[in-house]
Design a protein around this motif. Structure first.
Motif, PDB file in Angstrom:
ATOM      1  N   TYR A   1       0.823  -1.202   0.000  1.00 52.88           N
ATOM      2  CA  TYR A   1       0.000   0.000   0.000  1.00 52.88           C
ATOM      3  C   TYR A   1       0.863   1.261   0.000  1.00 52.88           C
TER       4      TYR A   1
ATOM      5  N   ASP B   1       0.621   4.703   2.211  1.00 51.91           N
ATOM      6  CA  ASP B   1      -0.516   4.572   3.115  1.00 51.91           C
ATOM      7  C   ASP B   1      -0.018   3.834   4.358  1.00 51.91           C
TER       8      ASP B   1
ATOM      9  N   GLY C   1      -1.058   9.102   6.193  1.00 49.16           N
ATOM     10  CA  GLY C   1      -0.675   9.218   4.791  1.00 49.16           C
ATOM     11  C   GLY C   1      -1.022  10.592   4.252  1.00 49.16           C
TER      12      GLY C   1
ATOM     13  N   TYR D   1      -8.904  10.466   7.815  1.00 44.60           N
ATOM     14  CA  TYR D   1      -8.145  10.434   6.569  1.00 44.60           C
ATOM     15  C   TYR D   1      -8.919  11.181   5.488  1.00 44.60           C
TER      16      TYR D   1
ATOM     17  N   TYR E   1      -8.546  11.882   1.544  1.00 45.27           N
ATOM     18  CA  TYR E   1      -7.748  11.270   0.489  1.00 45.27           C
ATOM     19  C   TYR E   1      -8.376  11.532  -0.873  1.00 45.27           C
TER      20      TYR E   1
ATOM     21  N   PHE F   1      -0.143   5.456  -5.053  1.00 43.37           N
ATOM     22  CA  PHE F   1       0.656   5.479  -3.831  1.00 43.37           C
ATOM     23  C   PHE F   1       2.046   4.928  -4.146  1.00 43.37           C
TER      24      PHE F   1
END
Length: 707
Positions: free
Chosen positions: A120, A123, A276, A336, A338, A692
């Motif tokens: 990931y 993240d 992240g 989060y 995102y 990512f």
């Protein structure tokens, strides 16, 4: 049980040359330190085996001074020589963790055959790793923790070793996926004085200090203590990041006699971080530092307190008792913002979402087992029976909603939202009870047969706090494991095994079940401490929960298959050279999907090839300068798909690491570790709204004092 294997000398000949670096498959086995007492004869003509007092977390291994391990409990509750275990087992010791400056579990496992990590990328919410293509359940001192995905990120400095058992293992510790499981072994007090203190600084404004020391409180070794702690103030590699931590662990061991040991451990883990940067727009190539989340909303907090008790008692007649219990309470929160989607119409405004989670978990888990060792003529017998109980209470709330878009060419942050819609509020109560048994028979010090059976009863009740609906589910599952090892010589063994696994899916669907067939070879040369291993396996997981397209309900209609080869090595070739090497080949297939027509495709995040090598050379000092060690490492992964539809994938890549240690004075060293030396950049995960990248280059310098 072959007592000769436990009585080997601790010294090894060092006549092998460095050409052995080219050997393919390896894992090291050091001899065991044991102390035998008087034996007694049983009344039925059998001979009770001598009492053995085992020192050290690895059953005689000194995990703080060697990268190699001789024993493991990763395949069951009985300490067993890795050479005699009918399964693939990898052990990462405290020295190897320090040598590579691994501060996360992903970093600890990244040089292990059959294990893929970091898929990931940036993240950082959880520990991400798979074993043989499947998520892996984790355990601590043989007691379940759970899945890493959705859990907390473990502190690697708390553990003396990390044991990786590849393949189905539900008979050992309970619920698990068929790819394998990971057992963390806590640092415990020793019956000697030892210690270290260190300070670390480096990339991303990292400032860290830690201690790990212990001694005897009484002169007769009856009472010993150990204190371990770590403080970190740091950023991560992206803007507006945070990676702070406070960790403390204290242990006390009481040995009222040679036959009894009682250990108490308390540990506290507090983390305050940012999970992240929200990902990067698809198709762009910004620096890793660019942040597209919300500085006032992206957060990840953890507060956990655990109490553990471990009791071992030898009755002196071949019968021993072992018991471990742990109570833990964990509170965590998470927010989060995102990138949810990247526009394809030429716009530079990326759509974003808010996601949040608050949870409180309280658990008590206990295991107790009896082991009886005896010998009858040319047959050595080890019998284990045990029970386990686990009571877990979880309160969980989840939030989700749209967030303002962001211009990736000119980011303007909008601040923390007044609120994010609550979409789930759930309370889960689960009681698990289990009984298990294992029988090992060794015939003429050659053939070792092992049979394990376990039955788990899981009673679960879930309450939907939003609707008031309460649901209940009861599961009873029997799993088995059969293995045979044949020791052709003192150095060479082959094995074959069959094992089952089971994982509950939901309250209304049958559990997901797995099974694996495996054959392998292990070679442990007597000339120097090393163990070369190779394994070939075929595993299947069925009853995978999918949404039935006909009924639109969750059903156990999925099936996948993974076949592969694992080769691994850990070796201390002589006083100068040591290495860890690994290679894995995996072939995965979706046999039955039931929903999206992906039959015949490969599983997501399962590369065909992974390989790694970490080599260390020690250069002795000459009086004018101190000892020096130089380490280089490389990690390769072939391409893999991001989805089961096999429409999105990453490219193959290789990443290099390095380390240098210089002894400034006796017991004082300066260590420099570099991860991703050439700052290689690739996608670890992407295509679903955002990309990512893999972690970039980090440089850390550590000043360490030992005693």
């Amino acid at each position: 049980m072959n007592m000769k294997r436990f009585a080997k000398s601790g010294s090894w000949m060092s006549g092998r040359s460095a050409r052995l670096l080219g050997c393919t498959a390896l894992v090291v086995l050091q001899p065991f330190a044991v102390l035998a007492q008087d034996s007694a004869a049983s009344t039925d003509g059998g001979t009770v085996l001598d009492r053995i007092t085992i020192r050290g977390s690895g059953g005689g291994d000194d995990d703080s001074r060697s990268i190699v391990a001789g024993q493991t409990t990763g395949a069951g509750k009985m300490p067993t020589a890795i050479l005699d275990t009918p399964a693939s087992v990898s052990v990462i010791t405290a020295k190897e963790i320090q040598q590579r400056n691994a501060s996360t579990i992903e970093e600890v496992l990244r040089y292990t055959a059959g294990v893929s990590t970091d898929f990931y990328g940036s993240d950082d919410r959880f520990d991400y790793f798979k074993i043989r293509g499947f998520d892996a359940y984790t355990y601590r001192d043989g007691l379940v923790i759970g899945r890493p995905f959705g859990g907390i990120r473990e502190e690697a400095y708390a553990y003396e070793r990390v044991e990786v058992l590849k393949g189905a293992s539900s008979t050992a510790f309970g619920v698990s996926d068929p790819g394998g499981s990971v057992n963390y072994v806590s640092k415990k007090p020793k019956s000697e004085r030892f210690g270290e203190a260190y300070v670390t600084g480096g990339s991303h404004s990292r400032a860290e200090t830690g201690i790990d020391f212990g001694d005897n409180i009484t002169e007769d070794d009856t009472l010993s203590y150990r204190l371990t702690g770590k403080l970190r103030k740091s950023d991560a590699e992206y803007d507006y990041s945070r990676d702070d931590e406070r960790f403390f662990m204290g242990g006390l061991t009481w040995r009222p006699s040679d036959a009894t040991s009682l250990t108490f451990i308390y540990d506290h883990l507090h983390k305050d971080g940012v999970p992240g940067g929200g990902g990067h727009p698809i198709g762009t190539d910004f620096d890793r530092s660019r942040f597209f989340g919300e500085p006032d909303y992206n957060y990840r907090g953890t507060n956990r307190n655990s109490f553990s008790v471990m009791l071992d008692h030898d009755f002196g007649t071949g019968l021993t008792l072992g018991s471990t219990a742990r109570y833990s309470k964990t509170n965590s929160d998470f927010g989060y913002a995102y990138i949810a989607s990247t526009p394809t119409n030429g716009s530079t405004i990326a759509n974003r979402s808010f996601f949040g989670n608050d949870s409180a978990v309280e658990s008590f888990v206990m295991d107790a087992h009896l082991q009886y060792d005896a010998s009858f003529d040319t047959i050595d017998s080890r019998t284990l029976v045990g029970i386990e109980y686990n009571r877990t209470r979880i309160d969980n709330r989840a939030f989700f909603g749209a967030a303002p878009g962001i211009n990736w060419l000119n980011p303007v942050y909008t601040g923390r939202p007044a609120s994010v819609p609550l979409y789930q509020s759930q309370k889960t109560d689960q009681d698990t009870k289990a009984i298990y048994a294992q029988q090992d028979l060794t015939f003429s010090d050659k053939l070792i047969a092992s049979v394990s059976l376990r039955n788990d009863w899981l009673d679960t009740e879930q309450t939907n706090r939003l609707s008031g609906v309460r649901a209940q589910g009861d599961v009873s599952e029997l799993t088995s494991r059969f293995g045979v090892t044949y020791r052709w010589t003192e150095e060479f063994a082959t094995y074959a095994s069959y094992a089952q696994s089971v994982v509950p899916s939901s309250l209304t669907v049958e559990p997901e079940r797995g099974e694996q067939y495996e054959v392998g070879v292990k070679y442990q040369p007597l000339a120097f401490p090393a163990l070369f291993t190779a394994a070939v396996y075929d595993l299947t997981k069925n009853n995978i929960t999918r949404t039935d397209p006909v009924t639109n309900l969750q059903s156990a209609i999925g099936e996948v298959r993974v076949r592969g080869v694992d080769l691994e090595a850990k070796a201390e070739i002589d006083e100068n050279w040591s290495l860890t090497a690994a290679y894995s080949y995996l072939s995965s297939e979706i046999v039955e999907n039931g929903t999206q027509g992906n039959e015949g495709n490969e599983l997501a995040f399962v590369p065909h090839h992974t390989a790694s090598l970490w080599a260390t050379y020690a250069l002795p000092g000459d009086g004018r300068r101190g000892d020096m060690t130089f380490s280089v490492g490389g990690r390769y992964s072939s391409s893999y798909y991001f989805n089961d539809a096999n429409t999105l994938s990453t490219d193959g890549h290789i990443v290099f690491d390095a380390a240098v240690t210089y002894d400034l004075a006796e017991n004082t060293s300066l260590e420099v570790n570099v991860s991703n030396v050439f700052d290689e950049k690739h996608l670890d995960y992407g295509g679903f709204g955002a990309d990512f990248y893999n972690p970039g280059r980090t440089i850390m310098a550590t000043l360490r004092q030992t005693w």
